[in-house]
Design an enzyme around this catalytic site. Sequence first.
Site, PDB file in Angstrom:
ATOM      1  N   SER A  69      31.467  81.412  23.755  1.00 16.59           N
ATOM      2  CA  SER A  69      31.743  79.955  22.706  1.00 16.59           C
ATOM      3  C   SER A  69      32.657  79.250  22.861  1.00 16.59           C
ATOM      4  O   SER A  69      32.969  78.512  22.418  1.00 16.59           O
ATOM      5  CB  SER A  69      31.113  80.388  21.572  1.00 16.59           C
ATOM      6  OG  SER A  69      32.447  80.985  20.538  1.00 16.59           O
ATOM      7  N   LYS A  80      36.796  81.684  16.627  1.00 16.86           N
ATOM      8  CA  LYS A  80      36.775  80.029  16.941  1.00 16.86           C
ATOM      9  C   LYS A  80      38.354  79.713  16.317  1.00 16.86           C
ATOM     10  O   LYS A  80      39.520  79.962  16.482  1.00 16.86           O
ATOM     11  CB  LYS A  80      36.190  80.030  15.619  1.00 16.86           C
ATOM     12  CG  LYS A  80      34.521  79.585  15.280  1.00 16.86           C
ATOM     13  CD  LYS A  80      33.982  79.435  16.461  1.00 16.86           C
ATOM     14  CE  LYS A  80      32.377  80.649  16.573  1.00 16.86           C
ATOM     15  NZ  LYS A  80      31.844  79.864  18.073  1.00 16.86           N
TER      16      LYS A  80
END
Length: 195
Positions: A46, A115
Amino acid sequence: MISLVYRTGGVMKEVFDWIYSIVVALFLAMLIHIFLFVPTKVSGESMYPTLDNGQYLIVSKISHVLREMPDYGDIVIIDSRTRRERSWIDDLTEPMNNYIAIFDRTRQEHSVWVKRVIGRAGDVLEFHDGAVWRNGQKLDEPYINEPMEFSMDGSYTVPDGMVFVMGDNRNHSSDSRFIGPVPVDHVLGHVVLEL
């Protein structure tokens, strides 16, 4: 006879000194992992191309301990269970599980994600034309893997005490677009070293 008793007592004292030193070292290591720094490992794609699957990271926990709002662009570690209250027990157990997970993959926390901070409390975000817009300005994001396919009608305002996070591999990332904004106390730290 006296010599044997003296030697046995000396050996026992040395064993207890070693045990004491080991216990103190483990206690200090635990304090460092809970309050200062913790190693962790990237699991998944990700954050590609910024971070690779299997890459090791050193995360500073100081901002989490002080409940500081992260800055735009910070790469952070979050607890993705955003609708669940966090307690001090989470802060005690997660660093140790992440450390053990370096050697034993079965202990890896799947709720701890890496993230990038895109929005902070009060920011108005829009998603269209393959890009993110914050407060009416298109973000310059040279770190993303490819233009984003996700779009949304209207805008989204980040609530107080929250941050909006996204992965750099936008088309292959579960992030705030799906789990919602992340409470500041769910931001477990920020990456300070990529190994």
